[in-house]
Design an enzyme around this catalytic site. Sequence first.
Site, PDB file in Angstrom:
ATOM      1  N   ASP A  67       0.814  -1.218   0.000  1.00 47.71           N
ATOM      2  CA  ASP A  67       0.000   0.000   0.000  1.00 47.71           C
ATOM      3  C   ASP A  67       0.848   1.268   0.000  1.00 47.71           C
ATOM      4  OD1 ASP A  67       0.956  -0.367   2.596  1.00 47.71           O
ATOM      5  OD2 ASP A  67      -0.998  -0.901   3.423  1.00 47.71           O
ATOM      6  N   ASN A 136      -7.244  -3.219  14.366  1.00 49.11           N
ATOM      7  CA  ASN A 136      -8.659  -3.435  14.033  1.00 49.11           C
ATOM      8  C   ASN A 136      -8.840  -4.599  13.047  1.00 49.11           C
ATOM      9  OD1 ASN A 136      -7.731  -2.394  11.636  1.00 49.11           O
ATOM     10  ND2 ASN A 136      -9.145  -0.651  11.555  1.00 49.11           N
ATOM     11  N   HIS A 138      -7.110  -5.045  10.212  1.00 51.15           N
ATOM     12  CA  HIS A 138      -6.839  -4.782   8.793  1.00 51.15           C
ATOM     13  C   HIS A 138      -5.556  -5.452   8.324  1.00 51.15           C
ATOM     14  CE1 HIS A 138      -4.623  -0.725   9.717  1.00 51.15           C
ATOM     15  NE2 HIS A 138      -3.721  -1.610   9.368  1.00 51.15           N
ATOM     16  N   GLU A 143      -9.535  -1.938   5.432  1.00 51.51           N
ATOM     17  CA  GLU A 143     -10.184  -1.674   6.711  1.00 51.51           C
ATOM     18  C   GLU A 143     -11.424  -2.557   6.872  1.00 51.51           C
ATOM     19  OE1 GLU A 143      -8.474  -0.129   8.711  1.00 51.51           O
ATOM     20  OE2 GLU A 143      -8.122   1.993   8.287  1.00 51.51           O
TER      21      GLU A 143
END
Length: 266
Positions: A67, A136, A138, A143
């Site tokens: 990313d 979280n 990811h 996400e």
Amino acid sequence: MKVLIHQTPERAVRCVADILVKRLDLQPDTVLGLATGGTMEAVYARLIKAYRGGHVSFDRARSFNLDEYIGLPPDHPCSYWRYMEDRLFDHVDFGAGATCLPRGDAADPEAEAAAYERAIARSGDIGLQLLGLGANGHIGFNEPSSSLSSLTRIKTLTRSTRAANARFFDDPDDVPRLAITMGIGTILRAEEIVLLGFGEGKAEAAAAMIEGPVSASCPASALQLHDKVTVVLDQAAASRLKLREYYELVHPGGGDAVITPFQPAA
Ligand code: GLP
């Protein structure tokens, strides 16, 4: 899913670096999928050490990072391109043009994402994908609520992800709101996946990833659908696993499974 639980973060890091070194030894032209974040810093430091010691070479390998932040040019101090140059690329022997990240400053980020996806597919897809884990759940910047078959595209970062990554920026408001990320479908096409997580902050996400339902609420849980995933954790990151004892029985100390043939009593 192979779950390797190590005594310390250092041992977990060593385990992941060794997997990469072994893979490059077996297949020097492996297409690597690389990750950023605090977790990977120690892995890259070990790979540099292995390279300097003559134990690994990247000269025939290629790499695609997961990313990049939208809006940051490659030479921005907080871009992932810069992270990779500083922590790995400038210190080992990748060939010119062999390392790829999406351009965060592309005039048309959607076209950039689509071109990146095509470039990965053209390379024959990722051979060994390295992953960190967001608190979280990811992976990359996929996400929660990301489609489990998503391809490289633009994602909006959650507030919690921006807060977690603020430590890399001078001002928390400088953390970009958008990123280009490989999709979960892109990641799942990799031949082999190795995910590293350590520390208490990753314990909940690790439990949801390994033992929770496969769900877009925890993007990393999609890895349960892949046939060659190794999850490498330290004690703290493994602390919420219900079947922890079982994983430790299969892989004592995070080592290889001990397979001894059944010996019937005489
Ligand atoms: C970022 C990256 C992820 C990484 C995650 C975990 O959001 N895009 O690829 O896995 O952070 O980061 P850290 O290793 O700093 O906890």
